[in-house]
Design an enzyme around this catalytic site. Structure first.
Site, PDB file in Angstrom:
ATOM      1  N   TYR A  31       0.824  -1.204   0.000  1.00 47.35           N
ATOM      2  CA  TYR A  31       0.000   0.000   0.000  1.00 47.35           C
ATOM      3  C   TYR A  31       0.857   1.251   0.000  1.00 47.35           C
ATOM      4  CZ  TYR A  31       0.907   1.031   4.963  1.00 47.35           C
ATOM      5  OH  TYR A  31       1.505   1.368   6.150  1.00 47.35           O
ATOM      6  N   LYS A 142       6.401  -2.000   2.042  1.00 46.99           N
ATOM      7  CA  LYS A 142       5.210  -1.387   2.663  1.00 46.99           C
ATOM      8  C   LYS A 142       4.049  -2.364   2.502  1.00 46.99           C
ATOM      9  CE  LYS A 142       3.312   3.280   3.151  1.00 46.99           C
ATOM     10  NZ  LYS A 142       3.321   3.313   4.599  1.00 46.99           N
ATOM     11  N   GLU A 174      12.563   2.304  14.140  1.00 46.53           N
ATOM     12  CA  GLU A 174      11.663   3.381  13.671  1.00 46.53           C
ATOM     13  C   GLU A 174      10.445   3.409  14.572  1.00 46.53           C
ATOM     14  OE1 GLU A 174      10.042   2.534   9.742  1.00 46.53           O
ATOM     15  OE2 GLU A 174       9.843   0.409  10.222  1.00 46.53           O
ATOM     16  N   LEU A 198      11.086   1.137   7.130  1.00 46.05           N
ATOM     17  CA  LEU A 198      10.533   1.654   5.884  1.00 46.05           C
ATOM     18  C   LEU A 198      11.319   2.912   5.521  1.00 46.05           C
ATOM     19  CD1 LEU A 198       8.183   1.305   3.801  1.00 46.05           C
ATOM     20  CD2 LEU A 198       7.101   3.203   5.016  1.00 46.05           C
TER      21      LEU A 198
END
Ligand code: PMP
Length: 274
Positions: A31, A142, A174, A198
């Site tokens: 996505y 993702k 993250e 990411l």
């Protein structure tokens, strides 16, 4: 609400997802979320490149090229105008009888729709908690599989804070839906863009701004201790932009206020939107 469903614009009622869509049953898809400012997509190409890359990494061939997708997205916001908001899009491997291996024949299913923000996402100084990073080792994709992120964000919510910051052992990776930066002695640190995080589009914008502002940058992992002892902490994402974090696990960061470099990076970020 209008839905871009493969190449067609449909009403929400017309757009139906099959019970055997592999996105629904396996999370077998990828996505993107793209911010819209003043009716215009921000960093559109970077997001579409990343969508193509994520899909490629899980061997989904997108049912269109980038130019076609861009034209379809433009059509979507023409028909369903958004001033300030985002477009969410996902593509799954398609519909097939439930079985783990890739089906011999399945057509990817693409869906996109917009959201207008009723209120702008807050970028007020936020608080965070640490949580062990239990996700898989391909966080660069993702993927629709967001359980690790969902559980972490829920953990943060239950403690009335804004973000959960992941760590693998002592090493910060993250946030549950953001990239994490610290400033120490005027140097900006963030985890390198490898399989553990990411590669955020906002992260890239921040690094480019830091470069323009002459801020020294180190794409190096840092520890929980480094973070707690840093001068500034901030998170970045498409929806949250650049947001200061002033307390983590109940420990105040520096003087507990938005840091100077964070503020100047955000000011420059805002300048790039017009
Ligand atoms: N890391 C994770 C796990 C995320 O979900 C997001 C938001 N999609 C980010 C980082 C930030 O990425 P971006 O700046 O592209 O929104």
């Amino acid at each position: 609400m209008l839905i871009l469903f493969n190449h067609d614009l449909l009403s929400r009622d017309e757009a139906t997802i099959d019970i055997e869509d592999r996105g629904y049953q396996f999370g077998d898809g990828v996505y993107e979320v793209i911010r819209i400012y003043n009716g215009v997509f921000f960093e559109l190409e970077a997001h579409l490149d990343r969508l193509e890359r994520s899909a490629g990494e899980i061997k989904i061939a997108l049912p269109f090229n980038q130019e076609e997708l861009k034209a379809n997205l433009e059509k979507l916001i023409e028909q369903d105008p958004v001033q300030s908001g985002h477009v969410y899009m996902q593509v799954t491997r398609g519909v097939a009888p439930r079985n783990h291996p890739f089906p011999a024949q399945a057509d990817p299913v693409f869906v996109a729709y917009t959201k207008e923000y009723e209120t702008e996402p807050s970028r007020a100084p936020g608080r965070a908690v640490f949580t062990e990073d239990i996700r898989w080792l391909r966080c660069d994709i993702k993927s629709l599989n967001l359980l690790g992120n969902v559980l972490a964000k829920q953990f943060a919510n239950e403690q009335n804070v804004d973000e959960a910051i992941f760590h693998r052992g002592e090493w910060i990776t993250e946030g549950s839906s953001t990239n994490v930066f610290i400033v120490k002695n005027k140097t900006l640190y963030t985890h390198p863009a490898n399989h553990l995080i990411l590669d955020g589009i906002t992260r890239r914008v921040v690094l480019s701004i830091a470069n323009d502002l002459g801020i020294k940058v180190k794409e190096e992992a840092f520890t929980k201790q480094d973070l707690l002892e840093s001068d500034e902490v901030f998170i970045s994402s498409t929806t949250q932009e650049v947001r200061p974090i002033v307390e983590v696990d109940g420990v105040r960061i520096a003087d507990g206020k938005e840091g100077e470099l964070t503020a100047s990076i955000h000011a420059e970020f805002t300048g790039r939107l017009s």
